[in-house]
Scaffold this motif. Structure first.
Motif, PDB file in Angstrom:
ATOM      1  N   THR B 292       0.817  -1.219   0.000  1.00  0.00           N
ATOM      2  CA  THR B 292       0.000   0.000   0.000  1.00  0.00           C
ATOM      3  C   THR B 292       0.846   1.262   0.000  1.00  0.00           C
ATOM      4  O   THR B 292       0.350   2.341   0.351  1.00  0.00           O
ATOM      5  N   ALA B 300      -5.096   2.919   2.682  1.00  0.00           N
ATOM      6  CA  ALA B 300      -4.447   1.617   2.856  1.00  0.00           C
ATOM      7  C   ALA B 300      -5.321   0.701   3.701  1.00  0.00           C
ATOM      8  O   ALA B 300      -5.588  -0.448   3.333  1.00  0.00           O
ATOM      9  N   THR B 303      -8.369  -0.386   1.781  1.00  0.00           N
ATOM     10  CA  THR B 303      -8.027  -1.372   0.749  1.00  0.00           C
ATOM     11  C   THR B 303      -7.850  -2.757   1.374  1.00  0.00           C
ATOM     12  O   THR B 303      -8.350  -3.767   0.862  1.00  0.00           O
ATOM     13  N   ASP B 317      -0.340  -5.186   4.886  1.00  0.00           N
ATOM     14  CA  ASP B 317       0.829  -4.705   4.171  1.00  0.00           C
ATOM     15  C   ASP B 317       2.028  -5.064   5.042  1.00  0.00           C
ATOM     16  O   ASP B 317       2.183  -4.522   6.145  1.00  0.00           O
TER      17      ASP B 317
END
Lengths: 335, 335
Positions: B292, B300, B303, B317
């Motif tokens: 991200t 982020a 997502t 991430d």
């Protein structure tokens, strides 16, 4: 790399006909390129060519001595080297599909250098390839794929080339294995390419062409073979075929060399379309090439009829019945 | 092949930090193995290690000079050779992930020979591999796979190894690319292996192990990358993972280096399970590692939450938020 023709086929001291199957393949498909066979004492193979020594072959116009036999272990034995050196001294090139390089034998390397002759190790790519681009190229391509290794993909491709050419199509066999390269006089053994360049090598082998031209590409391995599926996939992506033919041996129960069960023809069609779509969204199956050599004629016809009915595709045994129905379908599909 | 530790990292005259990202990767994951960095005049990179010359590094116990920088074109420039030769003369081995072999430079080859030092060209496998067998081996394996190349598969695997080890699991990173090999001190660059041996190399890299041991295998390429999918498939078949993690970069619009659109995470999960089943019928996805870095923190998190909800899998991430949720899932799935 282009192997100079015609050929003198070296059968060495092959212990049986099977050991000389490379030479037999060349004779089956490129009889006109062969001036004779060279056999050492004790050779049990015979591919039906005139027996010639090196001098006789040179007199008959030969340009290349082709090693058409495998020794146990795939290694070139010491006692073949005299004839190979004699061939080089007599003005012939030498081509081999064995694992070891011809040039790894000092006497051979030195004779080739001294006489300015070429050594073709067709299992080792001499080209440098780029990585695959995946971009659609003009020209049409057909790829033979398999439920397994060694089910007749090369033979099917050569039979398709012959039948397509006989029908007036512009078709050319594209070799991807060492025997295929010796038969075609050029090509690339894709399983010997560095892994990063498999699809790039296939793109190099089947370049942009006239829109009506067909490259008939020899398949390798199987998407379902745990040893070689990476090669199969890279070749599929690089060849970006418009059409493919599934090759199958119906009596085999496990994949060659490993204990895995064979996939069905339907699984191979599905997986080939799913993966092939990445570089050619129009990919489609146009036929089934089924090796019925283990079946009697009644069983063979019943097997082919059943496969044709299940898949809605022409099914034939290229050796026994030819590939006419598959080429009919190809022409109907790509007018 | 095992690279002797500790390392002196050679940064050359790197024009920027990116050129030295190999060195940065080694420092990120194996700081304890690094005694210092060697920089030439003009070097713009700094990986945060003490600046040492060869003599200083030897005094600090260094065993290997690691080329941690790429030059334009991936070629080793002439003006690096003096320091490499000095390192060999001073008793260090040299390791490089560049395309050209260290031994192709006569001064380097000669110095290595004269002083009995090893040259490790990690892009060129020195092992001879067998073809893959496809037979299930004891021990557990996790593979990172990607929607594309260069989406963080190596980083994710290293982060998983670190987190699993911190939780008391017996986990080991298995390197499949040149930078990974320098970080691990061993491994094999599978894209440099001859195509026939991709899955065999992966089997060699992740041998039979204790049933509770985890090999955390660095993935390569993508099943949807038209240049490299063959490598990806061979690695998948050879690694026969029990678990895989999909790595993804959500802002990328085309596959790296080619015009093809990115596959969805769902397509990658489906294709990986379909293909991976051939050598491990129990293969399953245990998480998503999403890069991200191009998003702000709110984007982020949104997502990651969306991906987790859609796929019913932990999504994180690794750089920004760690891989804790993925290891939670792994432990729950494989108690």
């Amino acid at each position: 790399m282009e192997i100079a023709k015609p050929y003198l086929l070296f059968l060495g001291d092959a212990p049986d006909a099977l050991a000389a199957k490379t030479a037999a393949g060349v004779v089956d498909w490129r009889r006109d390129w062969c001036v004779g066979q060279l056999r050492l004492p004790g050779c049990k193979a015979d591919v039906g060519l005139p027996d010639l020594d090196v001098a006789g072959a040179v007199a008959a116009g030969a340009k290349t001595l082709v090693i058409g036999v495998v020794n146990a272990g795939g290694v070139l034995p010491e006692h073949w080297i005299d004839q190979i050196v004699l061939a080089l001294e007599s003005g012939l090139d030498v081509a081999s599909g064995l694992h070891g390089r011809l040039s790894s034998f000092p006497r051979i390397a030195e004779a080739a250098k001294r006489h300015g002759r070429a050594l073709h190790d067709v299992r080792h790519a001499s080209e440098r390839f780029a990585t695959g681009k995946g971009v659609k190229r003009p020209g049409r391509r057909l790829l033979t794929v398999g439920t397994d290794c060694s089910v007749g993909k090369k033979y099917a491709a050569l039979a398709l080339e012959a039948e397509m050419t006989a029908r007036g199509l512009d078709a050319e066999f594209r070799a991807t294995g060492q025997t295929g390269v010796l038969i075609a006089g050029r090509g690339v053994a894709v399983d010997a390419v560095v892994a990063d360049f498999i699809s790039g090598a296939a793109e190099w082998l089947t370049p942009a062409a006239d829109p009506a031209h067909w490259d008939v590409v020899e398949g390798q391995g199987s998407l379902f073979h745990p040893s070689f599926a990476g090669v199969t996939l890279g070749l599929l992506h690089g060849a970006q075929p418009d059409a493919f033919v599934v090759c199958h041996e119906p009596t085999r129960t496990t994949m060659r060399g490993v204990p895995h069960p064979l996939p069905s023809i339907g699984q191979v069609i599905e997986a080939t379309v799913a993966a092939g779509r990445l570089t050619n969204p129009e990919i489609r199956c146009v036929g089934l090439a089924i090796n019925t050599s283990a079946l009697d004629e009644t069983e063979a016809r019943a097997t082919l009829d059943a496969a044709a009915a299940v898949h809605g595709l022409p099914a034939s045994d290229p050796v026994r019945f030819g590939v006419g129905p598959i080429v009919d379908r190809l022409i109907a599909t790509f007018p």
